[in-house]
Design an enzyme around this catalytic site. Structure first.
Site, PDB file in Angstrom:
ATOM      1  N   SER A 143       4.492 -41.710  62.228  1.00 23.25           N
ATOM      2  CA  SER A 143       3.652 -42.742  62.854  1.00 23.25           C
ATOM      3  C   SER A 143       2.402 -43.060  62.047  1.00 23.25           C
ATOM      4  O   SER A 143       1.676 -44.005  62.392  1.00 23.25           O
ATOM      5  CB  SER A 143       3.259 -42.310  64.267  1.00 23.25           C
ATOM      6  N   GLU A 203     -24.218  -2.992  11.701  1.00 18.66           N
ATOM      7  CA  GLU A 203     -23.509  -3.880  10.780  1.00 18.66           C
ATOM      8  C   GLU A 203     -24.254  -4.152   9.476  1.00 18.66           C
ATOM      9  O   GLU A 203     -23.619  -4.358   8.443  1.00 18.66           O
ATOM     10  CB  GLU A 203     -23.212  -5.218  11.485  1.00 18.66           C
TER      11      GLU A 203
END
Length: 794
Positions: free
Chosen positions: A465, A87
């Site tokens: 229950s 780069e």
């Protein structure tokens, strides 16, 4: 000739001066609009939200961009060399711009009219990535150059390079080199090879088309360019080049490194963070620490999945997922593996294809595992499913179960594999710290990928229950004691409005006559619950349910609520039971303990609150009765088991309290239980409310420990709860609950509930002043406790 030369030099000087003036004017025009580059000194890179367990295991990650910021001193030198060689080879020498490159790009524009990108240094790319768009205009290019010069005056070269390497897009939502190493190779930067570093360094030019996942051939060509430049600049040797250039391109997409499976809880934490921070939650790099503990969450995952698969196994085999071939030539190994690669997996189930069936075994090809053998121990369970309450005969040969060409599911069995199937049934498990409400484990279903519906907080199911402790808690505050006698006899109540008789029944349909409140709750006597509700008052019971956190605006105020007709989520149920475990306080469940930013600054910390809803004495007495539901007891000469006896056998502790729950036709199975340190609720049912859990016949192939008969809370949900608690309670020694000061003890006769006159009986707890005053006599009449002594006896 000299005259023309002078004129040309003058023209060149004039043009140069004009250019400088034009650039100066352009600079003056745009400089006012340029951003302050000093902000780069304190830049906040957009990083995703990460969700962790209490002990630091990664649960999930949210955000469009994946970024793992890394300081430059932790980046491998070869990786930096690869980027610089490709780069910006003169990065550490130039002032932020490359005049030669700029002149070259300008010449291309003047001669061709094309605005090609080029000549951008790393500093210019930082300027563009942080402050500018990617449009190709002269004005943008000038801004980029000016900004690059400003950046070089404000930051060091290393600071600029660090920003660049953490900001650049590198394909597949990876931003920065740290994220790219994870996405493409599942590695930390320090673990990358030279070939892998070069591959990543080649991505900035065209990350969407040059990455090795989308286009391996072009990626390999780009890697060669990077390696060539590294060789030319002397950053690698010829031998290193030769090795890296020959390395095969091997990569695949790697998601976030999830180390703990808790997707239902992660989504709850995710939604909480978004409610606090809005869309910024996805970019601020929030680290969200949940309340779950890794080992408990893993135990909960395993417990629920095993419980659901066990239910599915005993109800029978529903057949192959698909048939790939019958009479046609069998598929090749390559065809089979290619097909399996396209099939999903749902832990612990893996897709497989049957290639051969023997007398009592089968050969299969398993996704990502290759060829394996299913022995008879992994097949013999698979009698045919006919209906939820009916199964076929036990198989005696593998050919009765499988055929070559079938696609099936398999799962691990010891060192080998067994046949499996995706369960139709579903369930949930949630656990809390009783004193704070912190969620310590949460599983909202069999598989989050398969179905994201979180049954822990979204499935409202009939309590069955599981509601009874709240009814009994009301009764204790209305004059009953654990020693009070209530008539356990059938109820036949004529409803004038409907013109029908209401005949609630016990399950099983057995009645014992006068029975103590403790035993009635432990054995889950339905008709006793109704009688207690009548004597306590429906209005009082509704208020008690409201205090425990249930939405009574949606509960019909009828006697059926004593049998669990109201609905609740597993999270609501666990929260309600927490009040019994912690001494009578309502807690608010929460899943997020704290939220930190990227610097570790705490932005939020949970502040649990408690609110007393029942007395300490009431909570203790209900907990004590629920302990009897686990341990059982003695009445007279008769020994009885509580409905939760399997929990006691599984855990072998005396500090466990709990209650089973089963609704009409067994559409919902529950177990809620606790110790002083953990409270948990397990629920099992079909997502189709109307589908009962069914029943199973004894399976001659499976041995004596199998579950057969009806599906109930004690047989279906309780084992899931117990498997989780084995791990959760391993952190906590067994301990007794402290007895509140306002309670006293007395030795009672278990048959009458009166004081024992011979020193035999059981010790019972009473609120001071409520203990019996009379002694039991051989010919004494049994008296019913509470405010009413008259009731149906038929």
């Amino acid at each position: 000739m000299l005259k023309w030369l002078v004129r040309l030099l003058a023209l060149a000087f004039f043009l140069g001066l004009s250019g400088m003036v034009a650039l100066f004017v352009l600079y003056q025009q745009i400089s006012a609009d340029l951003p302050d580059v000093s902000t780069l000194k304190d830049v906040r890179l957009e990083t995703p939200m990460r969700i962790y367990s209490q002990d630091g295991e990664l649960i999930s990650q949210y955000g469009e961009q994946r970024r793992t910021p890394v300081t430059i001193d932790r980046m491998p030198p070869q990786l930096i060399d690869a980027f610089l060689a490709t780069e910006d080879a003169r990065f550490y020498e130039h002032p932020g711009i490359d005049p030669v490159g700029i002149a070259r790009a300008a010449l291309v524009w003047l001669t061709t009219g094309e605005k090609r990108q080029g000549a951008s240094t790393i500093t210019q790319q930082v300027a563009r990535n942080f402050f500018l768009s990617r449009e190709k205009t002269i004005v943008r290019k000038v801004k980029e150059i000016v900004l690059a010069l400003h950046i070089e005056s404000q930051l060091s070269k290393d600071e600029i390079l660090e920003l660049y390497l953490n900001k650049i897009p590198l394909g597949h939502r990876a931003h920065g080199v740290g994220a790219a190493a994870q996405v493409y190779y599942g590695k930390e930067l320090a673990d990358l090879t030279l070939a892998e570093m070069a591959m990543i360094a080649g991505l900035p030019k065209a990350p969407s088309t040059l990455n090795p996942i989308s286009n391996p051939r072009r990626a390999e060509e780009r890697r060669a360019v990077v390696l060539g430049r590294m060789l030319d600049t002397g950053k690698i040797s010829q031998a290193q080049y030769n090795e890296a250039i020959a390395a095969p391109v091997r990569t695949r997409y790697h998601g976030a490194e999830i180390t703990l499976n808790a997707p239902y809880l992660a989504e709850m934490a995710h939604q909480f963070a978004v409610s606090m921070f809005g869309d910024e939650a996805y970019t601020r790099g929030l680290n969200i620490y949940t309340t779950v503990h890794a080992d408990e969450q893993q135990a909960a995952n395993q417990a629920l999945v095993n419980g659901l698969l066990a239910y599915d196994l005993r109800h029978g085999y529903r057949g192959a997922e698909a048939t790939l071939w019958r009479d046609s030539p069998p598929w090749s190994q390559e065809q089979i593996e290619q097909h399996l690669d396209e099939q999903p997996s749902y832990w612990p189930l893996q897709p497989a294809v049957v290639t051969q069936v023997g007398e009592r075994s089968a050969t299969v090809v398993i996704k990502d595992k290759g060829t394996a053998r299913l022995d008879w121990d992994g097949l013999k369970w698979a009698r045919a499913y006919i209906a939820d309450n009916r199964q076929g005969k036990a198989p005696s040969r593998a050919g009765e179960i499988l055929k070559a060409g079938e696609q099936v599911w398999v799962r691990p069995l010891g060192e080998g594999w067994m046949l499996g199937q995706l369960p139709d049934i579903n369930g949930a498990l949630v656990a809390l710290e009783p004193t704070t409400g912190a969620v310590t484990a949460l599983v909202g279903g069999f598989n989050f990928t398969l179905n994201k519906f979180n049954r822990v907080e979204q499935a409202e199911r009939q309590m069955g229950s599981n509601i009874k402790p709240f009814i009994y808690s009301t009764a204790l505050d209305q004059g009953f004691t654990l020693a009070s006698l209530v008539n356990d006899a059938p109820i036949n109540h004529w409803d004038v409005g409907s013109g029908n008789a209401w005949k609630p029944r016990n399950s099983p349909n057995v009645y014992d006559g006068p029975i103590r409140v403790r035993e009635a709750l432990a054995r889950s006597k339905n008709v006793v619950s109704i009688r207690l509700l009548r004597d306590s008052g429906i209005a009082n019971a509704m208020q008690r349910l409201n205090d425990f956190g249930f939405d009574t605006s949606r509960i019909p105020a009828t006697e059926s609520l004593a049998l669990g007709s109201p609905s609740a989520t597993p999270l609501q149920m666990a929260t309600g039971y927490a009040a019994f475990a912690n001494g009578g306080y309502k807690v608010t469940p929460f899943v997020v303990e704290r939220i930190e930013d990227t610097q570790g600054v705490v932005l939020y910390r949970a502040a649990p609150e408690q609110r007393r809803i029942v007395s300490e004495e009431n909570a203790f007495l209900i907990s004590s009765a629920l302990t009897s539901a686990i341990q059982g007891g003695v009445s007279g000469e008769r020994r009885w088991n509580g409905t939760g006896w399997r929990a006691g056998r599984a855990l072998g502790r005396s500090d466990i309290a709990g209650k089973t729950g089963t609704t009409n036709d067994s559409r919902d199975a529950w177990f809620s239980g606790f110790t002083p340190d953990r409270v948990a609720t397990a629920w099992v049912g079909f997502d189709d409310f109307g589908r009962p859990l069914g029943r199973t016949a004894y399976h001659p192939n499976l041995g004596r420990d199998q579950v057969a008969g009806g599906e109930f809370g004690g047989s279906t949900a309780l084992p899931i709860w117990a498997d989780y608690m084995k791990v959760a309670l391993s952190h906590f020694p067994e301990r007794d609950r402290p007895v509140p000061a306002e309670l006293v003890t007395a030795t009672i006769d278990t048959g009458t509930g009166l004081l024992s006159n011979n020193g035999k009986g059981r010790t019972e707890y009473f609120v001071k002043g409520s203990e019996p005053r009379r002694y039991s006599q051989p010919d004494s009449h049994q008296q019913f406790g509470g405010t009413s002594v008259t009731d149906e006896l038929f």
